[in-house]
Each structure stands twice: as structure tokens, then as C-alpha cells.
Scaffold this active site. Sequence first.
Site, short mmCIF file in Angstrom:
data_model
loop_
_atom_site.label_atom_id
_atom_site.label_comp_id
_atom_site.label_asym_id
_atom_site.label_seq_id
_atom_site.Cartn_x
_atom_site.Cartn_y
_atom_site.Cartn_z
N ARG A 235 0.86 -1.18 0.00
CA ARG A 235 0.00 0.00 0.00
C ARG A 235 0.89 1.23 0.00
NH1 ARG A 235 -3.20 -3.13 -1.37
NH2 ARG A 235 -5.27 -3.60 -0.52
N ASP A 259 4.41 0.00 -7.34
CA ASP A 259 3.16 -0.43 -7.97
C ASP A 259 1.96 0.17 -7.26
OD1 ASP A 259 1.84 -2.11 -9.97
OD2 ASP A 259 1.08 -3.24 -8.25
N GLU A 264 -3.45 7.24 -5.19
CA GLU A 264 -3.29 6.35 -6.33
C GLU A 264 -4.38 6.66 -7.35
OE1 GLU A 264 -2.04 2.24 -5.39
OE2 GLU A 264 -3.78 1.68 -6.59
N HIS A 283 -0.73 -0.30 -10.26
CA HIS A 283 -1.32 -1.32 -9.39
C HIS A 283 -1.66 -2.58 -10.20
CE1 HIS A 283 -3.59 -1.68 -5.32
NE2 HIS A 283 -3.14 -2.86 -5.71
#
Length: 325
Positions: A235, A259, A264, A283
Site C-alpha cells: 500500500r 506499484d 493512487e 497497481h
Amino acid sequence: MLTAAFVLNPDVFDDVYGPCLDRLRRFARVAYGPAAKPDPDLMSGVEVLCTSWGAPVLDRATLDALPQLKLVLYAAGSVRAIVTPEFWERDIPIVSAYRANALPVAEFTFAQIVYALKQGWRHVLMARERRAAADRVAAAGTYGSRVGLLSLGAIGRLVASRLAPLDVEVIAHDPFADQREVAPLGVRLVGLDELFGTSDVVSVHTPLLPETRGLVSRELVASMRFGATLVNTSRGAVIDEPGLVEVLAERPDLFAVLDVTAPEPPPVGSPLFTLPNVVVTPHIAGSLGAERGRLGDLVVAELERFATGQPLEHALTREAAERLA
């Protein structure tokens, strides 16, 4: 036969449940869905809620619309965004496919670790900037290098098992792990400072909890050894992102493969898109495309166990759910 409903993001239904739909129908009659939202007028008799990404929050209103609910199947990872105190009070079992979703994350992470030990991304970005072949830069390689894993949950342990055949030393920091328990994985437990200060690659797998928010501080990143890489597939908020950006700007020898970010995606113009020593992927480490069928297989297998009176293998307790990333 049980009565089931599909409530989830309709865009993922075919990938997740399509391959196992015939198996599911052996044990459940589908009365509703797939739909993006629950319809209280059509769900009063539903006993099994089949969901995935886009699941409804299991709050009092949703639960009141499902008075016959006996089982929740969540064909995705962490359930923390959908469970509520009201849900846990009703003692309804909830199954998560997080162990199945951990597999592609571990595969992606393993690939990034090996690539980082070869400084792969750095060579790609240098060539792109120069519009010419990049000079070869010093790289640790896999022989005798040290890889640090931050947390040894389902994903961290899978990554460790994939690293085992390589000639790398694997260390980890996890306050909930026991050295005797993780020794068969070939992992040595260390403190947080040693993890960051001595690893050629540090891979982050810790869940986002109040006590882990910002855990990867500016100071920890700044302590990383020359030429090291930070990989995050957990996260974004586990990392102090402003501090990370500052260190990456000051230390061009370091590299980061992210990632996940916070927020985000990063805002347009973020330094994460312009610094020469960081790459951001959207992601993608988790299940994509046909990989999602593995999640459906897991929860339908659990439905079969439930329908035939066998114990569930992937049901979550409240405590376990709170620790999932």
C-alpha cells in the site's frame, strides 16, 4: 440448494466467476445479478453473497436487506473496505481469496527484485532519455546479494519461497514472525534498521494499519546502501512518500519501483513521473485478466464445502481481516 446473488463490478464478473459458474450452479441457484448494487426488493431470500472488486459495504442497511444471509464469498483480497462492526456482530462467515491473489503479487515482486538486482529499469530509462544505448552501470546481480522483505504475510512468504533457489541472502523484518517458524523459508529475521541499511533490494509487503502508516520513513530510505532499490507492492501510504521523493532527488544511486502510491494514481506532474530513478506501475501486481479466475475457483470451492457441511478453509476472523493489506 442455496440461493445466491452476484453483487460486484460487472466489468470483472466474466474474469472472476465466468470460468467457474457451472460449478457454482451445482450448489446454488442464482437469484440476482451480476449487478453493481444490491436491490433490497430482490435479495431478501439470498443466502450466499458472491462478490469481488466493487463489493457493497456490509453495513446495517445492506445486511437488513439480506435477512437470510449465511455466507459471503469475496473473490478478491483484503475485506477491510467492506466489513463493518455490524457485519461482525451477525457472525456470518466471510471468505476471502487473498491467498489466491497473493500468487500474482509474489510473481510480480519476484520479477522486479531480479530486475532490480540487474539495474534493469535504470538502463531502460537511461536509454529512453538519451535516445541511444545506455552505458552499463554497476549492478549487484543475484549471486551473494541481500534481499530484505518487510513483513512475512502470505505474499512475503511466497516471495521468499521464490527467492530460495537463487544465490541470494533473504532477510526480513516482521514483529509477528518467529525465527524458528520462518527458518525453513531460508529467511533470517532482523531489525528494521538492518533491513534497510544492508539490503540490495527492500520489498515492502506490510499491511496498511494505523501503526504502519508512514512506517518506511525518510530516514529509513536515506539509510539504504549505495545502489539499492525499494520495491512496493503493498500500500502506498506505508511509505512516507514526500520523504521518499526527497531522498530519491538527493540520492540518484537509489531506485524505487512503486506499484502502489498514495494517492493512487499520483497527481499529474508528480515527481514520481519525472525523477530518473523511479518507475510507477498502475497497481498491476495483483490478479489481472485470466488470473482472476483463480480467485473465483477458490471461493466456489469454499461454497462447495459450505453446501456439503465441510469446514471452510479460507474464512476470515475479525482479527485476521484487520491485518490483511
